[in-house]
Write an enzyme that holds these catalytic residues in place. Structure first.
Site, PDB file in Angstrom:
ATOM      1  CE1 TYR A 192      -5.722   2.755  -8.721  1.00  0.00           C
ATOM      2  CE2 TYR A 192      -8.019   3.067  -8.104  1.00  0.00           C
ATOM      3  CZ  TYR A 192      -6.912   2.244  -8.225  1.00  0.00           C
ATOM      4  OH  TYR A 192      -6.992   0.927  -7.859  1.00  0.00           O
ATOM      5  CB  SER A 212     -10.472  -0.131  -9.561  1.00  0.00           C
ATOM      6  OG  SER A 212     -11.004   0.557  -8.439  1.00  0.00           O
TER       7      SER A 212
HETATM    8  P1  NAI Z   1      -0.780  -4.171  -3.007  1.00  0.00           P
HETATM    9  O1  NAI Z   1      -0.107  -2.873  -2.810  1.00  0.00           O
HETATM   10  O2  NAI Z   1      -0.999  -5.086  -1.847  1.00  0.00           O
HETATM   11  O3  NAI Z   1      -0.050  -5.004  -4.162  1.00  0.00           O
HETATM   12  C1  NAI Z   1       0.393  -4.406  -5.337  1.00  0.00           C
HETATM   13  C2  NAI Z   1       1.655  -5.117  -5.785  1.00  0.00           C
HETATM   14  O4  NAI Z   1       2.051  -4.537  -7.045  1.00  0.00           O
HETATM   15  C3  NAI Z   1       2.827  -4.937  -4.807  1.00  0.00           C
HETATM   16  O5  NAI Z   1       3.432  -6.192  -4.531  1.00  0.00           O
HETATM   17  C4  NAI Z   1       3.774  -4.020  -5.564  1.00  0.00           C
HETATM   18  O6  NAI Z   1       5.157  -4.240  -5.264  1.00  0.00           O
HETATM   19  C5  NAI Z   1       3.472  -4.372  -7.015  1.00  0.00           C
HETATM   20  N1  NAI Z   1       3.861  -3.308  -7.941  1.00  0.00           N
HETATM   21  C6  NAI Z   1       3.571  -1.988  -7.835  1.00  0.00           C
HETATM   22  N2  NAI Z   1       4.128  -1.320  -8.844  1.00  0.00           N
HETATM   23  C7  NAI Z   1       4.792  -2.237  -9.605  1.00  0.00           C
HETATM   24  C8  NAI Z   1       5.562  -2.160 -10.791  1.00  0.00           C
HETATM   25  N3  NAI Z   1       5.794  -0.989 -11.385  1.00  0.00           N
HETATM   26  N4  NAI Z   1       6.067  -3.293 -11.319  1.00  0.00           N
HETATM   27  C9  NAI Z   1       5.860  -4.489 -10.705  1.00  0.00           C
HETATM   28  N5  NAI Z   1       5.134  -4.617  -9.570  1.00  0.00           N
HETATM   29  C10 NAI Z   1       4.611  -3.509  -9.039  1.00  0.00           C
HETATM   30  O7  NAI Z   1      -2.183  -3.795  -3.680  1.00  0.00           O
HETATM   31  P2  NAI Z   1      -3.537  -4.588  -3.941  1.00  0.00           P
HETATM   32  O8  NAI Z   1      -4.593  -3.920  -3.184  1.00  0.00           O
HETATM   33  O9  NAI Z   1      -3.366  -6.057  -3.822  1.00  0.00           O
HETATM   34  O10 NAI Z   1      -3.771  -4.175  -5.457  1.00  0.00           O
HETATM   35  C11 NAI Z   1      -3.663  -5.046  -6.551  1.00  0.00           C
HETATM   36  C12 NAI Z   1      -4.480  -4.486  -7.697  1.00  0.00           C
HETATM   37  O11 NAI Z   1      -5.852  -4.393  -7.306  1.00  0.00           O
HETATM   38  C13 NAI Z   1      -4.079  -3.065  -8.129  1.00  0.00           C
HETATM   39  O12 NAI Z   1      -4.132  -2.980  -9.535  1.00  0.00           O
HETATM   40  C14 NAI Z   1      -5.124  -2.189  -7.494  1.00  0.00           C
HETATM   41  O13 NAI Z   1      -5.317  -1.002  -8.229  1.00  0.00           O
HETATM   42  C15 NAI Z   1      -6.349  -3.107  -7.582  1.00  0.00           C
HETATM   43  N6  NAI Z   1      -7.426  -2.796  -6.641  1.00  0.00           N
HETATM   44  C16 NAI Z   1      -7.265  -2.964  -5.283  1.00  0.00           C
HETATM   45  C17 NAI Z   1      -8.300  -2.673  -4.427  1.00  0.00           C
HETATM   46  C18 NAI Z   1      -8.185  -2.817  -2.945  1.00  0.00           C
HETATM   47  O14 NAI Z   1      -9.093  -2.347  -2.214  1.00  0.00           O
HETATM   48  N7  NAI Z   1      -7.164  -3.473  -2.400  1.00  0.00           N
HETATM   49  C19 NAI Z   1      -9.587  -2.177  -4.939  1.00  0.00           C
HETATM   50  C20 NAI Z   1      -9.643  -2.054  -6.367  1.00  0.00           C
HETATM   51  C21 NAI Z   1      -8.601  -2.354  -7.178  1.00  0.00           C
END
Ligand code: NAI
Length: 249
Positions: free
Chosen positions: A147, A134
């Site tokens: 975080y 991130s």
């Molecule tokens: P999201 O919430 O849409 O997707 C995250 C997914 O991870 C979900 O399907 C959730 O069920 C799964 N998950 C969460 N905890 C889990 C666990 N313990 N075991 C297995 N699966 C688990 O989030 P998004 O935004 O797509 O985030 C994906 C990655 O990108 C994360 O690592 C987040 O920190 C990173 N990120 C996202 C940004 C954004 O603006 N959307 C910006 C910077 C980083």
């Protein structure tokens, strides 16, 4: 569309939503056998055999999922450690439980996955691991503790593992997205007193005057996962429209 991952076996965590779902879709479109791993069911089909229910903080459930892929294909070429979630607090208001939750998901989860997959990658003498870090791994936004601690650690894990296994054919890189328009960000806008004003504020902060998409992050993961990136190792690619380079906002 060229098949840039033809025949490769890829495992994408957090594949039920957002960036992970977009990455799984794009990798499949480029010829990979893609397995999604998430604690939630697949958004498309409840009975999708390539969607494995597991928790990245639970080594036992990861072991079962990885064994299933290895049993079916005998190899895993690409691991995308994408599962993660925001844990934001003022430091002294943070409970021990939330510190543990943040670090065990956003940092240790990636190590749990790498530890499960690396033995087979080392045996085959090849593999690419892509960690989704991130901008919080580069810059600090007050009130977002701990975080950024986890995401700085994830970039450290990337560099460290990248060096440890480079001579044995393994590459480990990370991607640092800025604000990306995934369903939970849409939900956050919708929860604001004036959703359109909240969206405008976030959009204006970004030099390109628009918010990034999950597909844009997925394309960067595709490049890092593919053989096109074969001399790229132990590094991080920022994908934030340049926002983290601004001194004043
Ligand atoms: P999201 O919430 O849409 O997707 C995250 C997914 O991870 C979900 O399907 C959730 O069920 C799964 N998950 C969460 N905890 C889990 C666990 N313990 N075991 C297995 N699966 C688990 O989030 P998004 O935004 O797509 O985030 C994906 C990655 O990108 C994360 O690592 C987040 O920190 C990173 N990120 C996202 C940004 C954004 O603006 N959307 C910006 C910077 C980083």
């Amino acid at each position: 569309m060229s098949a840039r991952l033809l025949g490769k076996v890829a495992l994408v965590t957090g594949a039920a939503s957002g960036i992970g779902a977009a990455t799984a879709r794009l990798f499949a479109a480029h010829g990979a056998h893609v397995f999604g791993l998430d604690r939630n069911p697949s958004p498309e089909r409840a009975d999708n055999p390539a969607h494995l229910i597991a928790d990245v903080t639970d080594a036992e459930s990861i072991g079962v999922a990885v064994a299933r892929i290895l049993g079916q294909h005998g190899r895993i070429d690409v691991l995308v450690n994408n599962a993660g979630a925001d844990v934001f607090s003022e430091p002294l208001s943070l409970s021990d439980a939330d510190w543990e939750r943040c670090l065990s998901l956003n940092l240790k989860g990636a190590w749990n996955m790498a530890r499960a997959v690396l033995p087979s990658m080392l045996e085959q003498g090849a593999g690419s691991i892509v960690n989704i870090a991130s901008v919080h791994g580069h810059k600090i936004i007050p009130g977002a503790f701990p975080y950024p601690v986890a995401k700085h650690g994830l970039i450290g894990l990337t560099r460290s593992l990248g060096i440890e296994y480079a001579a044995r054919g393994i590459r480990v890189n990370s991607i640092s997205p800025g604000l990306i328009l995934v369903p939970r960000i849409e939900a956050w806008f919708a929860s604001q007193p004036d959703p359109e004003a909240a969206r405008r504020v976030q959009t204006e902060l970004l030099p390109p005057k628009r918010i990034g998409t999950p597909e844009e992050v997925a394309h960067t993961a595709l490049f890092l996962a593919s053989d096109e990136a074969r001399f790229i190792n132990a590094t991080d690619i920022l994908i934030d429209g340049g926002r983290s380079q601004l001194y004043h906002e």
